[in-house]
Design a protein around this motif. Structure first.
Motif, PDB file in Angstrom:
ATOM      1  N   SER A 143      85.883 -47.808  18.929  1.00 45.57           N
ATOM      2  CA  SER A 143      85.518 -46.497  19.468  1.00 45.57           C
ATOM      3  C   SER A 143      86.439 -45.453  18.871  1.00 45.57           C
ATOM      4  CB  SER A 143      85.636 -46.490  20.995  1.00 45.57           C
ATOM      5  OG  SER A 143      86.994 -46.686  21.366  1.00 45.57           O
ATOM      6  N   ARG A 145      86.565 -40.872  17.906  1.00 44.53           N
ATOM      7  CA  ARG A 145      85.917 -39.567  17.979  1.00 44.53           C
ATOM      8  C   ARG A 145      86.108 -38.830  16.665  1.00 44.53           C
ATOM      9  NH1 ARG A 145      89.533 -35.866  21.910  1.00 44.53           N
ATOM     10  NH2 ARG A 145      91.353 -35.700  20.583  1.00 44.53           N
ATOM     11  N   GLY A 156      81.021 -44.676  19.158  1.00 39.90           N
ATOM     12  CA  GLY A 156      80.948 -46.013  19.732  1.00 39.90           C
ATOM     13  C   GLY A 156      80.003 -46.856  18.909  1.00 39.90           C
ATOM     14  N   LEU A 178      88.702 -48.641  15.095  1.00 40.32           N
ATOM     15  CA  LEU A 178      87.383 -48.125  14.748  1.00 40.32           C
ATOM     16  C   LEU A 178      86.997 -48.661  13.381  1.00 40.32           C
ATOM     17  CD1 LEU A 178      85.046 -46.061  15.338  1.00 40.32           C
ATOM     18  CD2 LEU A 178      86.459 -44.357  14.160  1.00 40.32           C
TER      19      LEU A 178
END
Length: 196
Positions: A143, A145, A156, A178
């Motif tokens: 996950s 951003r 996600g 990520l």
């Protein structure tokens, strides 16, 4: 089936692979040439396997001291193929290189660039203006951003994010890290131009 000989021994070493590939590319389907060499060209066979899997035939006619190999074109263009399974690249066992890539599209003749990028837990790619290319990201694990000039885009598994060309952004990983697939048009190579 047309066939002629190409003697690799007389081609300058720096031009050998490109000359052989150009000769192959000029063939019609089912045409062939016989490559003559002073050794088994194993790296060249690997190059054919990477660029033309299932699209060529490699037949040894003679071996040492003079190697003769018939190379036949079996398909008019490179064939579609499975390059990787992103499930295998999603886990921690896929090691990242110096630039964070755990996989790269390495086909020589292509219009796209693609990489699977791994960012460590809580790691980040610093704020920057993107290249003069649109980029598409597909999150395969973890996950994080994307922080833009105006807001935050959550990331996600399964997320598909468009990064418009030249957009300012940073990419931040969450507590589990990520991993994402990045796809964009291939960047042009460096060229030297006159200033006149």
């Amino acid at each position: 089936m047309t066939s002629y000989e190409l003697d690799a021994r007389v081609i300058p070493h720096a031009d050998r692979h490109s000359t052989i590939l150009a000769t192959f590319d000029a063939l019609a389907v089912q045409e062939s040439f016989v490559l003559v060499n002073d050794h088994d060209p194993v790296p060249l066979r690997g190059l054919f396997e990477r660029e033309y899997p299932r699209g060529y035939d490699w037949e040894y006619l003679d071996e040492a001291p003079e190697w003769r190999i018939r190379i036949t074109m079996l398909a008019a263009t490179p064939l579609p193929r499975l390059l990787a399974d992103t499930a295998d690249l999603a886990g921690p066992t896929a090691e990242a290189d110096l630039f964070g890539a755990v996989w790269r599209l390495d086909v020589a003749e292509r219009d796209l660039d693609a990489n699977v990028i791994a960012i460590a837990p809580e790691g980040r790619i610093a704020t920057h203006a993107g290249p003069d290319l649109d980029v598409l990201l597909h999150v395969i694990a973890g996950s994080g951003r994307v922080v833009t000039e105006r807001d935050v885009v959550p990331l996600g598994p399964g997320g598909l994010v468009w990064l418009p060309r030249r957009s300012q952004r940073s990419i931040e990983a969450g507590p589990d890290g990520l991993r994402y697939l990045s796809v964009h048009r291939r960047k042009p190579g460096l060229s030297i131009r006159s200033t006149r």
